[in-house]
Write an enzyme that holds these catalytic residues in place. Structure first.
Site, mmCIF file in Angstrom:
data_model
loop_
_atom_site.group_PDB
_atom_site.id
_atom_site.type_symbol
_atom_site.label_atom_id
_atom_site.label_comp_id
_atom_site.label_asym_id
_atom_site.label_seq_id
_atom_site.Cartn_x
_atom_site.Cartn_y
_atom_site.Cartn_z
ATOM 1 N N GLY A 12 0.811 -1.217 0.000
ATOM 2 C CA GLY A 12 0.000 0.000 0.000
ATOM 3 C C GLY A 12 0.848 1.272 0.000
ATOM 4 N N ILE A 14 1.567 3.808 2.322
ATOM 5 C CA ILE A 14 2.585 4.075 3.352
ATOM 6 C C ILE A 14 3.534 2.874 3.468
ATOM 7 N N SER A 36 -5.969 -5.924 -1.724
ATOM 8 C CA SER A 36 -7.347 -5.443 -1.835
ATOM 9 C C SER A 36 -7.383 -3.956 -2.168
ATOM 10 N N ASN A 37 -6.325 -3.232 -1.822
ATOM 11 C CA ASN A 37 -6.296 -1.802 -2.164
ATOM 12 C C ASN A 37 -4.916 -1.413 -2.680
ATOM 13 N N PHE A 82 0.450 -2.499 8.682
ATOM 14 C CA PHE A 82 -0.268 -1.464 7.919
ATOM 15 C C PHE A 82 -1.603 -1.976 7.401
ATOM 16 N N SER A 126 -4.036 6.232 14.013
ATOM 17 C CA SER A 126 -4.391 7.433 13.256
ATOM 18 C C SER A 126 -4.786 8.549 14.198
ATOM 19 N N THR A 128 -7.213 10.101 13.833
ATOM 20 C CA THR A 128 -8.665 10.000 13.918
ATOM 21 C C THR A 128 -9.109 9.531 15.310
ATOM 22 N N TYR A 150 -14.526 3.389 10.900
ATOM 23 C CA TYR A 150 -13.083 3.311 10.626
ATOM 24 C C TYR A 150 -12.301 3.731 11.878
ATOM 25 N N LYS A 154 -9.778 1.606 14.673
ATOM 26 C CA LYS A 154 -8.411 1.943 15.119
ATOM 27 C C LYS A 154 -8.369 2.041 16.641
ATOM 28 N N ASN A 200 -9.507 12.062 -0.326
ATOM 29 C CA ASN A 200 -8.582 12.920 0.426
ATOM 30 C C ASN A 200 -8.107 14.104 -0.412
ATOM 31 N N ARG A 315 -18.106 19.091 5.065
ATOM 32 C CA ARG A 315 -18.312 17.646 4.937
ATOM 33 C C ARG A 315 -18.692 17.091 6.318
HETATM 34 P P1 NAD Z 1 -3.384 1.515 1.700
HETATM 35 O O1 NAD Z 1 -4.797 1.102 1.457
HETATM 36 O O2 NAD Z 1 -2.623 2.097 0.589
HETATM 37 O O3 NAD Z 1 -2.549 0.297 2.304
HETATM 38 C C1 NAD Z 1 -3.136 -0.708 3.089
HETATM 39 C C2 NAD Z 1 -2.700 -2.041 2.509
HETATM 40 O O4 NAD Z 1 -3.252 -3.093 3.295
HETATM 41 C C3 NAD Z 1 -3.186 -2.261 1.072
HETATM 42 O O5 NAD Z 1 -2.088 -2.657 0.282
HETATM 43 C C4 NAD Z 1 -4.221 -3.366 1.181
HETATM 44 O O6 NAD Z 1 -4.248 -4.178 0.039
HETATM 45 C C5 NAD Z 1 -3.749 -4.108 2.414
HETATM 46 N N1 NAD Z 1 -4.783 -4.810 3.162
HETATM 47 C C6 NAD Z 1 -5.992 -4.341 3.572
HETATM 48 N N2 NAD Z 1 -6.661 -5.284 4.251
HETATM 49 C C7 NAD Z 1 -5.858 -6.383 4.282
HETATM 50 C C8 NAD Z 1 -5.987 -7.678 4.841
HETATM 51 N N3 NAD Z 1 -7.091 -8.054 5.486
HETATM 52 N N4 NAD Z 1 -4.962 -8.544 4.693
HETATM 53 C C9 NAD Z 1 -3.844 -8.187 4.031
HETATM 54 N N5 NAD Z 1 -3.667 -6.987 3.472
HETATM 55 C C10 NAD Z 1 -4.660 -6.077 3.600
HETATM 56 O O7 NAD Z 1 -3.426 2.516 2.947
HETATM 57 P P2 NAD Z 1 -2.265 3.408 3.562
HETATM 58 O O8 NAD Z 1 -2.621 4.822 3.341
HETATM 59 O O9 NAD Z 1 -0.929 2.916 3.136
HETATM 60 O O10 NAD Z 1 -2.504 3.114 5.106
HETATM 61 C C11 NAD Z 1 -1.779 2.130 5.803
HETATM 62 C C12 NAD Z 1 -2.320 2.040 7.219
HETATM 63 O O11 NAD Z 1 -2.221 3.315 7.846
HETATM 64 C C13 NAD Z 1 -3.798 1.651 7.287
HETATM 65 O O12 NAD Z 1 -3.979 0.789 8.395
HETATM 66 C C14 NAD Z 1 -4.504 2.969 7.524
HETATM 67 O O13 NAD Z 1 -5.716 2.809 8.225
HETATM 68 C C15 NAD Z 1 -3.471 3.713 8.371
HETATM 69 N N6 NAD Z 1 -3.581 5.182 8.272
HETATM 70 C C16 NAD Z 1 -3.582 5.765 7.031
HETATM 71 C C17 NAD Z 1 -3.735 7.153 6.935
HETATM 72 C C18 NAD Z 1 -3.775 7.822 5.589
HETATM 73 O O14 NAD Z 1 -4.293 8.948 5.514
HETATM 74 N N7 NAD Z 1 -3.248 7.238 4.529
HETATM 75 C C19 NAD Z 1 -3.857 7.928 8.102
HETATM 76 C C20 NAD Z 1 -3.828 7.283 9.335
HETATM 77 C C21 NAD Z 1 -3.681 5.900 9.411
HETATM 78 N N1 UFG Z 2 -11.104 18.475 1.790
HETATM 79 C C1 UFG Z 2 -11.732 19.301 0.877
HETATM 80 N N2 UFG Z 2 -12.058 18.764 -0.334
HETATM 81 C C2 UFG Z 2 -11.789 17.474 -0.664
HETATM 82 C C3 UFG Z 2 -11.159 16.647 0.282
HETATM 83 C C4 UFG Z 2 -10.839 17.172 1.510
HETATM 84 O O1 UFG Z 2 -11.983 20.466 1.152
HETATM 85 O O2 UFG Z 2 -12.130 17.064 -1.784
HETATM 86 C C5 UFG Z 2 -10.718 19.033 3.106
HETATM 87 C C6 UFG Z 2 -11.421 18.369 4.277
HETATM 88 O O3 UFG Z 2 -12.667 18.975 4.519
HETATM 89 C C7 UFG Z 2 -10.399 18.589 5.407
HETATM 90 C C8 UFG Z 2 -9.048 18.560 4.675
HETATM 91 O O4 UFG Z 2 -9.347 18.795 3.300
HETATM 92 O O5 UFG Z 2 -10.574 19.875 5.954
HETATM 93 C C9 UFG Z 2 -8.339 17.216 4.789
HETATM 94 O O6 UFG Z 2 -9.226 16.177 4.358
HETATM 95 P P1 UFG Z 2 -8.710 14.702 4.022
HETATM 96 O O7 UFG Z 2 -9.902 13.928 3.565
HETATM 97 O O8 UFG Z 2 -7.536 14.752 3.117
HETATM 98 O O9 UFG Z 2 -8.173 14.180 5.421
HETATM 99 P P2 UFG Z 2 -8.903 14.052 6.835
HETATM 100 O O10 UFG Z 2 -8.168 14.935 7.787
HETATM 101 O O11 UFG Z 2 -10.357 14.235 6.723
HETATM 102 O O12 UFG Z 2 -8.667 12.523 7.170
HETATM 103 C C10 UFG Z 2 -7.416 11.868 6.973
HETATM 104 C C11 UFG Z 2 -7.663 10.407 6.628
HETATM 105 C C12 UFG Z 2 -8.261 9.719 7.809
HETATM 106 C C13 UFG Z 2 -7.372 9.906 9.001
HETATM 107 C C14 UFG Z 2 -7.161 11.371 9.255
HETATM 108 C C15 UFG Z 2 -6.200 11.588 10.393
HETATM 109 O O13 UFG Z 2 -8.539 10.301 5.527
HETATM 110 O O14 UFG Z 2 -8.374 8.351 7.555
HETATM 111 O O15 UFG Z 2 -6.630 11.991 8.086
HETATM 112 O O16 UFG Z 2 -5.026 10.883 10.180
HETATM 113 F F1 UFG Z 2 -7.965 9.347 10.061
#
Ligand code: NAD
Ligand code: UFG
Length: 362
Positions: A12, A14, A36-37, A82, A126, A128, A150, A154, A200, A315
């Site tokens: 994925g 990160i 899956s993603n 992750f 997160s 969150t 979600y 966490k 995002n 939102r």
């Molecule tokens: P991502 O979707 O790109 O990566 C997650 C990976 O996990 C994917 O490759 C997916 O295929 C795999 N996966 C999902 N479910 C699985 C399962 N059951 N078994 C095996 N593999 C599985 O997401 P990311 O942005 O790289 O996030 C990584 C982690 O960090 C996640 O747990 C996410 O919740 C957390 N996180 C992400 C953000 C963000 O904004 N990106 C913020 C805070 C926390």
């Molecule tokens: N925003 C817009 N337009 C868009 C998308 C976002 O104005 O099309 C704004 C949102 O309202 C917010 C800011 O941009 O004010 C950031 O939004 P994101 O969706 O990029 O991120 P969030 O802070 O809402 O959430 C993200 C991840 C969550 C995680 C959280 C904290 O999506 O999963 O950061 O780590 F939990």
């Protein structure tokens, strides 16, 4: 020294960046992902970037039989977990899917780890979990509360890890609470590849800049912030990746301070003693807030593209401002974010330009 790390979700966004950072720090990486993603292409590109084929196992963390096979064939120092689903809106529509994948998946993994006596664990938590913060910056001891499945998933895992640490002192459980990860590897070879229209902000902006989307909708301009738009703590994904390396170094040092630390600089900065870490939550953020409009302006400057936008309603579920206190990460891990908003925009733009259709085109 055991320096092999199981990286679940390593294909994925990160995870793929962290695989590179781990390799550069001298760790051996085994990626376990059900794709899956994500795509196999991300793993291929990571292998090319590090000049070595990454060991990749396609599998689900809920598949405990396959996990057992993996743990039986590798001697791991620890696991970075992750793997998880992360779309807030989807989690509201499909709560069972999210609890099953994120919570049951983590339990299955921890059970197999216990069987094989691998007890060093770094979990992707997160910001969150803090919900709508009462005070800023957000400290690790700030109140936790979540409003969507979600976030609840966490938080549930954090509670499980806390209970596990109490029940058995041999676990070392770090929950890294990420703020808003953005950016891409400076090579432009790997980056964030949303499946559909991005939820995002940063991927949305970059798709407007490259001409895939017409205009950005900014959700609300009446927040009590610098310019009325939401404020977030954007952190470059490569800084975040380094945070994981620092977390592992910290664990190694706690377990055997002298001989086990790959990163002697960190060893010197922290005054670790042998023993267990228990449950340790740590924020990974920059400590700086940036508004949506500020990010749009920075991206337009870097890309030299106009970013069309309109203001729309807030939102549902969004908060006004969210940024970290990053002091604990600095004090314990010797880690701090180095890269600027301009770096984040530049690297996102390079990735977007070189891969307008993400990994699909290749
Ligand atoms: P991502 O979707 O790109 O990566 C997650 C990976 O996990 C994917 O490759 C997916 O295929 C795999 N996966 C999902 N479910 C699985 C399962 N059951 N078994 C095996 N593999 C599985 O997401 P990311 O942005 O790289 O996030 C990584 C982690 O960090 C996640 O747990 C996410 O919740 C957390 N996180 C992400 C953000 C963000 O904004 N990106 C913020 C805070 C926390
Ligand atoms: N925003 C817009 N337009 C868009 C998308 C976002 O104005 O099309 C704004 C949102 O309202 C917010 C800011 O941009 O004010 C950031 O939004 P994101 O969706 O990029 O991120 P969030 O802070 O809402 O959430 C993200 C991840 C969550 C995680 C959280 C904290 O999506 O999963 O950061 O780590 F939990």
């Amino acid at each position: 020294m055991k320096n092999k790390i199981l990286v679940t979700g390593g294909a994925g966004y990160i995870g793929s960046h962290t695989c590179i950072a781990l390799h550069e720090a001298g760790y051996e990486v085994v990626v376990y992902d059900n794709l899956s993603n994500s795509s196999r292409e991300a793993i291929n590109r990571v292998s090319t970037l590090i000049g070595q084929t990454i060991v990749f196992i396609e599998g689900d963390v809920r598949d405990d039989e396959l996990l057992r096979e993996v743990f039986a064939s590798h001697e791991f120092f620890g696991v970075i977990h992750f793997a998880g689903l992360k779309a807030v809106g989807e989690s509201v529509a499909k709560p069972l899917l999210y609890y099953n994948n994120n919570v049951s998946g983590t339990i299955a993994l921890l059970e197999v780890m216990a069987e094989y006596d691998v007890k060093n664990f770094v979990f992707s938590s997160s910001a969150t979990v803090y919900g709508d913060p009462e005070t800023l910056p957000i400290h690790e001891l700030s109140k936790r509360s979540c409003t969507n499945p979600y976030g609840q998933s966490k938080l549930a895992v954090e509670y499980i890890l806390e209970d596990l640490a109490i029940s058995d002192k041999s676990w070392n459980l770090i929950a890294l609470r990420y703020f808003n990860p953005v950016g891409a590897h400076p090579s432009g070879q790997i980056g964030e590849d949303p499946n559909d229209i991005p939820n995002n902000l940063m991927p949305y902006i970059s798709q407007v800049a490259v001409g895939k989307l017409d205009k950005l909708s900014i959700f609300g301009n009446d927040y009590p912030t610098v310019d009325g738009t939401g404020v977030r703590d954007f952190i470059h994904v490569t800084d975040l990746a380094q945070g994981h390396v620092a977390a592992l170094s910290y664990l190694e040092q706690q377990i055997s301070p002298e001989e086990n630390c790959l990163n002697t600089a960190i060893a010197k900065q922290t005054s670790a003693k042998s023993g267990s870490v228990g449950f340790l939550p740590i924020n990974l953020g920059t400590g700086k807030g940036t508004s949506v409009l500020e990010l749009v302006t920075a991206f337009a400057e870097v890309s030299k593209q106009p970013i069309a936008y309109q203001f729309v309603e807030r939102r549902a579920g969004d908060i006004a401002s969210c940024y970290a206190s990053a002091d604990k990460a600095q004090a314990l891990l010797g880690w701090q974010a180095k890269l600027s908003i301009t770096d984040m925009c530049q690297d996102t733009w390079r990735w977007q330009n070189m891969n307008p259709n993400g990994y699909q085109a290749s």
